[in-house]
Design an enzyme around this catalytic site. Structure first.
Site, PDB file in Angstrom:
ATOM      1  N   ARG A  89     -15.124  -5.748   8.500  1.00  0.00           N
ATOM      2  CA  ARG A  89     -16.400  -5.293   8.041  1.00  0.00           C
ATOM      3  C   ARG A  89     -17.215  -5.906   7.435  1.00  0.00           C
ATOM      4  O   ARG A  89     -18.374  -5.805   7.334  1.00  0.00           O
ATOM      5  CB  ARG A  89     -16.101  -4.182   7.395  1.00  0.00           C
ATOM      6  CG  ARG A  89     -15.470  -2.845   8.147  1.00  0.00           C
ATOM      7  CD  ARG A  89     -14.665  -1.892   6.991  1.00  0.00           C
ATOM      8  NE  ARG A  89     -13.527  -2.538   6.536  1.00  0.00           N
ATOM      9  CZ  ARG A  89     -12.485  -1.883   5.864  1.00  0.00           C
ATOM     10  NH1 ARG A  89     -12.518  -0.537   5.872  1.00  0.00           N
ATOM     11  NH2 ARG A  89     -11.758  -2.828   5.339  1.00  0.00           N
ATOM     12  N   LYS A  97       0.868  -1.180  -0.005  1.00  0.00           N
ATOM     13  CA  LYS A  97      -0.051  -0.005   0.027  1.00  0.00           C
ATOM     14  C   LYS A  97       1.041   1.183  -0.085  1.00  0.00           C
ATOM     15  O   LYS A  97       1.983   1.189   0.472  1.00  0.00           O
ATOM     16  CB  LYS A  97      -0.956  -0.033   1.384  1.00  0.00           C
ATOM     17  CG  LYS A  97      -1.978  -1.032   1.173  1.00  0.00           C
ATOM     18  CD  LYS A  97      -2.959  -0.788   2.428  1.00  0.00           C
ATOM     19  CE  LYS A  97      -4.077  -1.806   2.664  1.00  0.00           C
ATOM     20  NZ  LYS A  97      -4.874  -1.688   3.884  1.00  0.00           N
TER      21      LYS A  97
HETATM   22  O1  PNS Z   1      -4.606  -1.849   8.032  1.00  0.00           O
HETATM   23  P1  PNS Z   1      -3.836  -3.060   7.473  1.00  0.00           P
HETATM   24  O2  PNS Z   1      -3.466  -2.505   6.110  1.00  0.00           O
HETATM   25  O3  PNS Z   1      -4.915  -4.210   7.150  1.00  0.00           O
HETATM   26  O4  PNS Z   1      -2.881  -3.590   8.256  1.00  0.00           O
HETATM   27  C1  PNS Z   1      -1.905  -4.635   7.724  1.00  0.00           C
HETATM   28  C2  PNS Z   1      -0.959  -5.294   8.823  1.00  0.00           C
HETATM   29  C3  PNS Z   1       0.182  -4.011   9.078  1.00  0.00           C
HETATM   30  C4  PNS Z   1      -1.677  -5.560  10.089  1.00  0.00           C
HETATM   31  C5  PNS Z   1      -0.256  -6.371   8.051  1.00  0.00           C
HETATM   32  O5  PNS Z   1       0.249  -6.055   7.055  1.00  0.00           O
HETATM   33  C6  PNS Z   1       0.669  -6.890   9.052  1.00  0.00           C
HETATM   34  O6  PNS Z   1       0.455  -7.749  10.106  1.00  0.00           O
HETATM   35  N1  PNS Z   1       2.013  -6.559   8.834  1.00  0.00           N
HETATM   36  C7  PNS Z   1       3.209  -7.075   9.519  1.00  0.00           C
HETATM   37  C8  PNS Z   1       3.961  -8.109   8.783  1.00  0.00           C
HETATM   38  C9  PNS Z   1       3.524  -9.301   8.785  1.00  0.00           C
HETATM   39  O7  PNS Z   1       3.643 -10.151  10.068  1.00  0.00           O
HETATM   40  N2  PNS Z   1       3.151 -10.126   7.714  1.00  0.00           N
HETATM   41  C10 PNS Z   1       2.758 -11.373   7.684  1.00  0.00           C
HETATM   42  C11 PNS Z   1       1.239 -11.432   8.170  1.00  0.00           C
HETATM   43  S1  PNS Z   1       0.560 -13.150   7.991  1.00  0.00           S
END
Ligand code: PNS
Length: 158
Positions: A89, A40
């Site tokens: 949501r 993003k």
């Molecule tokens: O608000 P968002 O964009 O849904 O947040 C996404 C977020 C930051 C929670 C997700 O990208 C995340 O957990 N990032 C950390 C990296 C990670 O652990 N990735 C593997 C997830 S299974």
């Protein structure tokens, strides 16, 4: 038990705040993890997203916010958190969250609690808030007051 509520919060909305409050009603402590989804592009810099989350949650006892830079499961370990809380949501959110929940469970054993977004905020997203604000609309009904002020200040300087 301590729980982590992760997200990119660009910016934090009333829907996020509702999920954070409800997570705090279930768990003793909540750490909001302010991270970034690598696919993003963001309106606010990481420091500003964190600052706005801290300002919006300042009055909620037992809630803190920290930057998330690496893996969420490592953040949970580092902060002694036994659970992740996410809001969903609609079915599309739920599908994405189930995939991440299963992966995080596989990586470290941490469990994810998925809360249905409150009906009142089910149509509110950071993406729509950014679009409304950048195109000159009023996003104030959908975000904490501190975010509405910041969006207005940004618009005045753009
Ligand atoms: O608000 P968002 O964009 O849904 O947040 C996404 C977020 C930051 C929670 C997700 O990208 C995340 O957990 N990032 C950390 C990296 C990670 O652990 N990735 C593997 C997830 S299974």
């Amino acid at each position: 038990m301590r729980a982590v509520v992760p997200g990119s919060f660009d910016p934090i909305t009333n829907g996020h705040l509702d999920v954070i409050r409800r997570a705090r009603a279930i768990f003793d402590e909540v750490v909001v993890a302010v991270g970034a989804n690598s696919s993003k592009r963001y309106l606010f810099e990481p420091e500003e997203r964190l600052e706005l989350v801290r300002a919006a949650t300042a009055d909620i006892e037992g809630v803190t916010a920290e930057p998330l830079t690496g893996l969420l499961v490592d953040f949970c370990t580092a902060h002694g958190a036994g659970a992740i809380v996410k809001g969903a949501r609609a079915a599309t959110d739920f599908d994405v969250e189930v995939g991440m929940a299963r992966m995080n469970q596989s990586l470290s054993g941490v469990e994810t609690v998925i809360l249905p977004a409150a009906a009142q905020w089910s149509y509110v997203s950071s993406t729509l808030v950014r679009e409304i604000a950048t195109l000159g609309g009023d996003a104030a009904p959908y975000v904490p007051a501190v975010v509405a002020q910041r969006l207005a200040t940004r618009r005045a300087h753009d």
